[in-house]
Design an enzyme around this catalytic site. Structure first.
Site, PDB file in Angstrom:
ATOM      1  N   HIS A  70       0.829  -1.208   0.000  1.00 45.47           N
ATOM      2  CA  HIS A  70       0.000   0.000   0.000  1.00 45.47           C
ATOM      3  C   HIS A  70       0.860   1.254   0.000  1.00 45.47           C
ATOM      4  O   HIS A  70       1.913   1.306   0.636  1.00 45.47           O
ATOM      5  CB  HIS A  70      -0.951   0.018   1.204  1.00 45.47           C
ATOM      6  CG  HIS A  70      -0.275   0.016   2.545  1.00 45.47           C
ATOM      7  ND1 HIS A  70       0.066   1.172   3.214  1.00 45.47           N
ATOM      8  CD2 HIS A  70       0.116  -0.999   3.351  1.00 45.47           C
ATOM      9  CE1 HIS A  70       0.622   0.866   4.372  1.00 45.47           C
ATOM     10  NE2 HIS A  70       0.673  -0.451   4.481  1.00 45.47           N
ATOM     11  N   ASP A  72      -0.615   4.286   0.844  1.00 46.02           N
ATOM     12  CA  ASP A  72      -1.149   5.238   1.816  1.00 46.02           C
ATOM     13  C   ASP A  72      -0.441   5.098   3.157  1.00 46.02           C
ATOM     14  O   ASP A  72       0.058   4.029   3.510  1.00 46.02           O
ATOM     15  CB  ASP A  72      -2.663   5.069   1.980  1.00 46.02           C
ATOM     16  CG  ASP A  72      -3.072   3.669   2.423  1.00 46.02           C
ATOM     17  OD1 ASP A  72      -2.470   2.697   1.935  1.00 46.02           O
ATOM     18  OD2 ASP A  72      -3.992   3.552   3.261  1.00 46.02           O
ATOM     19  N   GLU A 137      -5.140   0.780   2.612  1.00 46.19           N
ATOM     20  CA  GLU A 137      -4.854  -0.209   3.642  1.00 46.19           C
ATOM     21  C   GLU A 137      -4.930   0.381   5.037  1.00 46.19           C
ATOM     22  O   GLU A 137      -5.389  -0.268   5.972  1.00 46.19           O
ATOM     23  CB  GLU A 137      -3.467  -0.818   3.409  1.00 46.19           C
ATOM     24  CG  GLU A 137      -3.206  -2.116   4.163  1.00 46.19           C
ATOM     25  CD  GLU A 137      -2.723  -1.911   5.594  1.00 46.19           C
ATOM     26  OE1 GLU A 137      -2.785  -2.872   6.383  1.00 46.19           O
ATOM     27  OE2 GLU A 137      -2.271  -0.788   5.930  1.00 46.19           O
ATOM     28  N   GLU A 138      -4.485   1.617   5.195  1.00 45.86           N
ATOM     29  CA  GLU A 138      -4.473   2.249   6.514  1.00 45.86           C
ATOM     30  C   GLU A 138      -5.834   2.820   6.892  1.00 45.86           C
ATOM     31  O   GLU A 138      -6.020   3.263   8.013  1.00 45.86           O
ATOM     32  CB  GLU A 138      -3.427   3.372   6.554  1.00 45.86           C
ATOM     33  CG  GLU A 138      -1.990   2.923   6.327  1.00 45.86           C
ATOM     34  CD  GLU A 138      -1.415   2.140   7.495  1.00 45.86           C
ATOM     35  OE1 GLU A 138      -2.171   1.806   8.419  1.00 45.86           O
ATOM     36  OE2 GLU A 138      -0.212   1.860   7.469  1.00 45.86           O
ATOM     37  N   HIS A 352       3.963   4.116  12.491  1.00 42.09           N
ATOM     38  CA  HIS A 352       2.881   4.984  12.964  1.00 42.09           C
ATOM     39  C   HIS A 352       3.356   5.965  14.045  1.00 42.09           C
ATOM     40  O   HIS A 352       2.512   6.622  14.674  1.00 42.09           O
ATOM     41  CB  HIS A 352       1.695   4.172  13.492  1.00 42.09           C
ATOM     42  CG  HIS A 352       0.970   3.395  12.432  1.00 42.09           C
ATOM     43  ND1 HIS A 352      -0.340   3.003  12.568  1.00 42.09           N
ATOM     44  CD2 HIS A 352       1.371   2.925  11.230  1.00 42.09           C
ATOM     45  CE1 HIS A 352      -0.720   2.329  11.492  1.00 42.09           C
ATOM     46  NE2 HIS A 352       0.316   2.265  10.662  1.00 42.09           N
TER      47      HIS A 352
END
Length: 379
Positions: A70, A72, A137-138, A352
Site C-alpha cells: 500500500h 497510503d 490499507e491504513e 505509525h
C-alpha cells in the site's frame, strides 16, 4: 566523500515526498507504474470510489507471484514533534526518516528494485510476476485490495504466491515473518435503559448497572485455547460511553465498542452466538451491530514460506520465526482465494510513530531478500 543513496533508498525517498495520507495516493502509484511499464509489465489502474489501486502483471503463465502493498500512510501527527518534515525524507547516520519509511514505502521501493535486478538476470523466468498496490490499507480497506481481488477472481486470475511488504521484523530484519493473521470482529453494543433522577431509581432503569455484569462476563470469558499457530481468542472493549453530563441523572442508554481477535479455532458465527447468549442471559434490552473486517488465515509450510525463510537466511544469516501476531493486513483479502501469503518487511519499532524511520542498509537487504525469493520460486 558521502556515498550516494542506493537505488532502493532513492526510490523510497521519492515515494516519501508524496504526502499520501490515507486514502490519498498523491502520485506514488504513477511513479511505480512507470518503472514497471519499462520492465514489460501490463499495468492496469483500478480506481474504486475514491481509492486508487493498480494491478500490474508480467507474463501469462503460472505460478503467479504477486508483490502486495500500500502507498497510503497514517497522518503524521503534530508536525512540531518531528525532527524534520515527515514528507521531506532525511538520511541521518545511515537511517532514513519520514512518514512511510517503514510502513511501507521502503518495502515498495525494495519490491521495485528487486524486480528490476531479478529481470536483468532472468528475463525469461518461469511463471508470472505481479504487483497489487492500493491506497486504502491504513483506512477503511473497502475499496482497495478487497475490490481488486474481487475483480481478479471474477475474471479467473489466480495468485499462487503473495508476498506482502508489511513491517514484520522485531529486532533484526527477517527475524519474524508473518505466515498468517487473526480474524477481526467488532461489535457495537447499545444497552437501553430509562432516564430518571438518581434520587428516584425505582422510577428509572439504569443501563450502566444492567450492563456491568454482562461486560464483566464477556471480559472474563475463555473463548478458546488457541492452537499451534495462534494465541487464544481475545475480546477487548475499546470504548464505553453513557451519561448526560449531569451527576444527578440516570442515563437512558449505554453504548460500547468491543473487538475480538480470533484464531482458526473460531468462526464469526460461533462467537456472535456466544455473545448474544451472554447478553440475553443478563436480560438486557440491547441492540448489537457487527462488523467483520477479516477472517483468520494461515499459510502452512510450503513453497512460499520455505523460499522466504531460506532467502532471509541467505541474505542476512538470520533464521526467521513464522508468526501470526499483530493486527490485520491486506493478506486477509488474498488468502481466501487459495494463495500462499507471507509478510516480510522491515523492523516495525517506529511504525505509525513520530520520527518513523528505517536503516538504509535494511532496505538494501530487503531488496536482496525479495530478489532471492523470486529466484527460488521462478527459476
Amino acid at each position: 566523500m558521502i556515498k550516494p543513496p542506493s537505488a532502493t533508498v532513492q526510490l523510497a525517498c521519492d515515494l516519501i515526498t508524496r504526502p499520501s495520507i490515507t486514502p490519498q495516493d498523491a502520485g506514488c502509484q504513477p511513479l511505480m507504474m512507470e518503472r514497471l511499464e519499462r520492465l514489460g509489465f501490463r499495468v492496469e489502474p483500478m480506481r474504486f470510489g475514491q481509492v486508487d489501486n493498480f494491478w500490474a502483471r508480467r507474463g501469462t503463465e503460472r505460478p503467479l507471484f504477486c508483490f502486495a502493498g500500500h502507498t497510503d500512510v497514517v497522518p503524521p501527527g503534530p508536525l512540531d514533534r518531528w525532527d524534520t518534515n515527515p514528507f521531506e525524507p532525511s538520511i541521518r547516520d545511515g537511517v532514513l526518516y519520514g512518514r512511510g519509511a517503514c510502513d511501507m514505502k521502503g518495502s515498495l521501493a525494495a519490491m521495485i528494485t528487486a524486480t528490476e535486478g531479478f529481470l536483468a538476470v532472468h528475463p525469461d523466468h518461469q511463471g508470472s510476476i505481479a504487483f497489487l498496490i492500493t491506497s486504502d490499507e491504513e483506512g477503511a480497506s473497502v475499496d482497495g485490495t478487497r475490490k481488486v481481488m474481487e475483480t481478479l477472481t471474477a475474471r479467473g486470475e489466480r495468485i499462487d504466491y503473495a508476498l506482502v511488504g508489511e513491517p514484520s521484523s522485531k529486532d533484526r530484519l527477517g527475524d519474524i515473518v508473518k505466515h498468517g493473521r487473526r480474524g477481526s470482529l467488532t461489535g457495537r453494543l447499545r444497552v437501553q435503559g430509562k432516564q430518571g433522577h438518581v434520587a428516584y431509581p425505582l422510577l428509572a432503569d439504569n443501563p450502566i448497572h444492567r450492563a456491568v455484569a454482562a461486560i464483566a462476563t464477556l471480559t472474563a470469558e475463555q473463548w478458546d485455547a488457541g492452537n499451534e499457530h495462534f494465541p487464544p481468542t481475545s475480546l477487548q472493549f475499546s470504548n464505553i460511553q453513557s451519561g448526560t453530563g449531569a451527576d444527578n441523572v440516570i442515563p437512558d442508554a449505554l453504548t460500547a465498542i468491543f473487538n475480538l481477535r480470533f484464531s482458526t479455532e473460531q468462526t464469526p458465527e460461533a462467537l456472535q452466538q456466544r455473545i448474544h447468549a451472554i447478553l440475553d442471559a443478563a436480560e438486557l434490552d440491547y441492540q448489537l451491530d457487527w462488523n467483520l473486517s477479516g477472517l483468520p488465515f494461515l499459510t502452512p509450510q510450503g513453497e512460499l514460506l520455505d523460499a522466504g525463510r531460506d532467502a532471509i537466511e541467505a541474505v542476512t544469516g538470520v533464521q526467521s520465526t513464522p508468526s501470526t501476531i499483530g493486527g490485520t493486513s491486506d493478506g486477509r483479502f488474498i488468502a481466501p482465494t487459495g494463495a500462499q501469503v507471507l509478510e516480510i518487511g522491515p523492523i516495525n519499532a517506529t511504525i505509525h510513530k513520530i520520527n518513523e524511520c528505517v536503516a538504509c542498509a535494511e532496505l538494501d537487504q530487503l531488496a536482496a531478500i525479495y530478489a532471492e525469493v523470486l529466484r527460488r520460486l521462478l527459476t
